[in-house]
Design a protein around this motif. Structure first.
Motif, PDB file in Angstrom:
ATOM      1  N   TYR A  93       5.603 -11.522  14.323  1.00 39.04           N
ATOM      2  CA  TYR A  93       4.967 -10.210  14.402  1.00 39.04           C
ATOM      3  C   TYR A  93       4.359  -9.896  13.046  1.00 39.04           C
ATOM      4  CZ  TYR A  93       7.664  -9.895  18.686  1.00 39.04           C
ATOM      5  OH  TYR A  93       8.201 -10.143  19.925  1.00 39.04           O
ATOM      6  N   VAL A  94       3.041  -9.719  13.031  1.00 41.73           N
ATOM      7  CA  VAL A  94       2.317  -9.497  11.778  1.00 41.73           C
ATOM      8  C   VAL A  94       1.959  -8.017  11.658  1.00 41.73           C
ATOM      9  CG1 VAL A  94       0.265 -10.105  10.424  1.00 41.73           C
ATOM     10  CG2 VAL A  94       1.397 -11.851  11.836  1.00 41.73           C
ATOM     11  N   PHE A  95       2.247  -7.468  10.491  1.00 46.74           N
ATOM     12  CA  PHE A  95       1.938  -6.076  10.213  1.00 46.74           C
ATOM     13  C   PHE A  95       1.112  -5.992   8.937  1.00 46.74           C
ATOM     14  CE2 PHE A  95       5.754  -6.110  12.724  1.00 46.74           C
ATOM     15  CZ  PHE A  95       5.525  -5.107  13.650  1.00 46.74           C
ATOM     16  N   ALA A  96       0.113  -5.124   8.961  1.00 46.15           N
ATOM     17  CA  ALA A  96      -0.660  -4.820   7.754  1.00 46.15           C
ATOM     18  C   ALA A  96      -0.217  -3.449   7.262  1.00 46.15           C
ATOM     19  CB  ALA A  96      -2.154  -4.803   8.071  1.00 46.15           C
ATOM     20  N   TYR A  97      -0.218  -3.293   5.943  1.00 44.55           N
ATOM     21  CA  TYR A  97       0.086  -1.973   5.386  1.00 44.55           C
ATOM     22  C   TYR A  97      -0.899  -1.684   4.270  1.00 44.55           C
ATOM     23  CZ  TYR A  97       2.793  -4.907   2.156  1.00 44.55           C
ATOM     24  OH  TYR A  97       3.180  -5.885   1.278  1.00 44.55           O
ATOM     25  N   THR A  98      -1.350  -0.443   4.257  1.00 44.17           N
ATOM     26  CA  THR A  98      -2.268   0.028   3.219  1.00 44.17           C
ATOM     27  C   THR A  98      -1.513   1.022   2.358  1.00 44.17           C
ATOM     28  OG1 THR A  98      -4.179  -0.302   4.641  1.00 44.17           O
ATOM     29  CG2 THR A  98      -4.466   1.188   2.761  1.00 44.17           C
ATOM     30  N   ILE A  99      -1.537   0.767   1.063  1.00 40.14           N
ATOM     31  CA  ILE A  99      -0.806   1.618   0.127  1.00 40.14           C
ATOM     32  C   ILE A  99      -1.788   2.264  -0.843  1.00 40.14           C
ATOM     33  CG2 ILE A  99       0.919   1.643  -1.723  1.00 40.14           C
ATOM     34  CD1 ILE A  99       2.466  -0.401  -0.226  1.00 40.14           C
ATOM     35  N   THR A 100      -1.614   3.560  -1.023  1.00 37.25           N
ATOM     36  CA  THR A 100      -2.392   4.311  -2.000  1.00 37.25           C
ATOM     37  C   THR A 100      -1.432   4.772  -3.093  1.00 37.25           C
ATOM     38  OG1 THR A 100      -3.865   5.075  -0.243  1.00 37.25           O
ATOM     39  CG2 THR A 100      -3.962   6.249  -2.359  1.00 37.25           C
ATOM     40  N   ILE A 101      -1.720   4.354  -4.320  1.00 42.98           N
ATOM     41  CA  ILE A 101      -0.913   4.728  -5.479  1.00 42.98           C
ATOM     42  C   ILE A 101      -1.753   5.696  -6.305  1.00 42.98           C
ATOM     43  CG2 ILE A 101       0.324   3.883  -7.511  1.00 42.98           C
ATOM     44  CD1 ILE A 101       0.184   1.056  -6.097  1.00 42.98           C
ATOM     45  N   ARG A 102      -1.272   6.918  -6.458  1.00 38.90           N
ATOM     46  CA  ARG A 102      -2.035   7.946  -7.175  1.00 38.90           C
ATOM     47  C   ARG A 102      -1.311   8.329  -8.462  1.00 38.90           C
ATOM     48  NH1 ARG A 102      -5.978  11.687  -6.341  1.00 38.90           N
ATOM     49  NH2 ARG A 102      -6.302  11.060  -4.199  1.00 38.90           N
ATOM     50  N   ASN A 103      -2.070   8.396  -9.543  1.00 34.69           N
ATOM     51  CA  ASN A 103      -1.526   8.805 -10.835  1.00 34.69           C
ATOM     52  C   ASN A 103      -1.657  10.327 -10.962  1.00 34.69           C
ATOM     53  OD1 ASN A 103      -0.904   9.348 -13.497  1.00 34.69           O
ATOM     54  ND2 ASN A 103      -2.168   7.718 -14.342  1.00 34.69           N
TER      55      ASN A 103
END
Length: 125
Positions: free
Chosen positions: A27-37
């Motif tokens: 099972y393949v999952f994609a994840y998008t991460i936003t890192i904000r300063n």
């Protein structure tokens, strides 16, 4: 402001059916991460640590330098976004971990990545 409060992390995950093979327990999952300063000085992401847990409770640890081949410098008020992926043996699981960051003074600190779910939409209750 504490170090962790200076940096926010937002995660969105999704199932990638086209790369998955349920018959083979893949099972393949994609994840998008936003890192904000959110702070007043620049920070750089040096490394990452992940704890990936599948639906059967099996844990896999992943750690390394940077993310997607980069060690981004994030200036105040700006963000860095990337997409990566994970493969687990069950239709549902979780990920959590932390980023290792360094500030302009050379002090390193961890930014926690809260637990997020990896799940096929039909398996979410």
């Amino acid at each position: 402001m504490s170090e962790t409060a200076r940096v926010s992390v937002h995660v969105q995950s999704q199932y990638v059916a086209s790369q998955s093979s349920p018959d083979d327990d893949r099972y393949v999952f994609a994840y998008t991460i936003t890192i904000r300063n959110l702070g007043r000085s620049a920070v750089q992401l040096l490394g990452r640590y992940w704890l990936i847990t599948n639906g059967n409770g099996r844990e896999t640890e992943v750690q390394g330098e940077g993310v997607v081949g980069e060690q981004p410098l994030i200036t105040p008020g700006n963000e860095f976004q990337y997409t990566s992926g994970a493969v687990i043996e069950t239709p549902m699981g979780t990920m959590q971990g932390h980023y290792v960051m360094v500030d302009e003074q050379g002090d390193t600190f961890n930014v926690e990545i809260p637990v997020f779910r990896l799940a096929i939409q039909t398996h979410i209750h």
